[in-house]
Design a protein around this motif. Structure first.
Motif, short mmCIF file in Angstrom:
data_model
loop_
_atom_site.label_atom_id
_atom_site.label_comp_id
_atom_site.label_asym_id
_atom_site.label_seq_id
_atom_site.Cartn_x
_atom_site.Cartn_y
_atom_site.Cartn_z
N LEU A 44 -7.40 0.97 2.57
CA LEU A 44 -6.73 2.27 2.55
C LEU A 44 -7.78 3.35 2.28
O LEU A 44 -8.48 3.29 1.26
N GLY A 56 -3.50 7.34 -3.52
CA GLY A 56 -3.16 6.07 -2.89
C GLY A 56 -3.15 4.93 -3.88
O GLY A 56 -3.79 5.00 -4.94
N ILE A 67 0.85 -1.19 0.00
CA ILE A 67 0.00 0.00 0.00
C ILE A 67 0.88 1.23 0.00
O ILE A 67 1.87 1.30 0.75
N VAL A 123 -4.81 3.31 7.20
CA VAL A 123 -4.76 1.92 6.77
C VAL A 123 -5.31 1.07 7.91
O VAL A 123 -4.77 1.08 9.02
#
Lengths: 202, 166
Positions: free
Chosen positions: B141, B43, B34, B148
């Motif tokens: 996310l 993201g 991530i 997270v």
């Protein structure tokens, strides 16, 4: 190469024969074990993209119980029996011969009962295939895993994922009509030995 | 959670929409990488199955090593510089632990090791990690603020360290 294996009609036909013989026998075994008639759907041999596999059990995050066995021998592969958690508890009650609702958690006794059911179903499955087709394989000890469906399916998909983006899947649903238990039976055969088996034996 | 974008096995998703939630559901031995750019609110989430790319495989995002390269490429196409990104690694459990039947290759551990190696090789900033163990996980996310959140099958949740919030 994977695509070629998956598209091979003769191989799929061989698998279907094995599935038909094996699954009927597994249903018999389960019926004997729980003392009730277990019905089953006609086994299907299909291919599908591996990313679609978790959706077939209702999504990757759904809590399920998986009973996993590897098989080794002429026919190698991975077998997973999958139940929704409530239905797995109902199956535990049946296996332990107790009224519905007694089993409420997956304690060591419940897990061992489920492992035994998996062991029996898969042994019947492989024995029938050995008898009918002369293809002999042995099951590993069973593992019972209680977790999210996706996490459990990773066990099989890591192996399939090495060979391509599609899995070859043998699928059946066992059902106990009285207690509303559905047990999904999946086998992912190892592709390379399977190929040898079909061509090698003529 | 409604509205989450499910990032399936072998998939990569990038989003710059603040309302987006990128999620990898039911990670077992799979690993999620991530990345989040906290200044631009962009993201990305990679859901990789295996550590290393195999010759001839056409799906780079199935693997940690090639997936990471693809992820960095897609992020930089949006003008994100690697130095701006915070990274998390989630997943890599060992799902099979029965005696006589342990996961032959412990793919989960290999996935984690490869993810960590990739973070080092690309000189990226790892800010949090929830890896290993014997349980599956779902990770989300939240692109709005870069949080997270990891969830286990028993419903237990944890929020991973986040430099923005701390």
């Amino acid at each position: 190469m994977t695509a070629a294996i998956l598209a091979n009609k003769r191989l799929l036909a061989t698998l279907q024969l094995m599935a038909d013989a094996g699954i009927e026998s597994a249903a018999d075994g389960l019926s004997q074990m729980i003392g009730r008639r277990v019905i089953m759907t006609v086994p299907k041999v299909t291919t599908l993209p591996f990313c679609e596999v978790p959706a077939r059990v209702g999504g990757a995050e759904v809590p399920v119980v998986g009973i996993y066995l590897a098989c080794n021998g002429d026919l190698g592969g991975h077998i997973m029996l999958i139940l929704q958690q409530e239905e797995a508890l109902r199956l535990v009650d049946l296996l332990l011969d107790q009224p519905e609702g007694v089993a409420v958690e997956f304690d060591p006794l419940a897990r061992s009962a489920l492992a035994e059911a998996g062991n029996l179903a898969v042994s019947f499955f492989l024995n029938a295939i050995a008898t009918v087709m002369g293809i002999s394989s042995r099951p590993s000890p069973p593992a019972v895993i209680v977790d999210m469906a996706g996490a459990i399916l990773d066990i099989m998909l890591v192996v399939a994922g090495e060979f391509g983006d599609e899995v070859l899947l043998l699928e059946t649903m066992f059902r106990d009509a009285d207690r509303h238990i559905k047990l999904l039976f999946w086998m992912l055969p190892d592709l390379l030995p399977l190929q040898d088996l079909v061509w090698g034996r003529g | 959670m409604e509205g989450a974008i499910a990032v399936g096995l072998g998939e990569l998703a990038i989003s710059a929409r603040p309302e987006s939630v990128l999620a990898a559901f039911g990670l077992g031995s799979c690993v999620a990488l991530i990345a989040f750019d906290s200044t631009r609110k962009i993201g990305g989430l990679l859901h990789a199955l295996l550590p290393m790319h195999r010759n001839g495989d056409r799906n780079p995002t199935k693997f940690v090593d090639t997936g990471m390269i693809e992820m960095l490429a897609q992020l930089s196409a949006l003008g994100v510089r690697p130095k701006q990104l915070d990274w998390w690694i989630v997943g890599g459990a060992q799902m099979l632990t029965a005696p006589g039947l342990s996961d032959r290759f412990n793919i989960g551990a290999q996935n984690i090791a490869m993810a960590q190696a990739a973070v080092e090789r690309h000189q990226l900033r790892l800010v949090g990690q929830d890896t290993g163990g014997y349980q599956g996980r779902t990770v989300r996310l939240f692109v709005a603020d870069g949080s997270v959140v990891v969830r286990y099958v028993n419903g237990q949740q944890s929020v991973l360290p986040n430099p923005v919030g701390s």
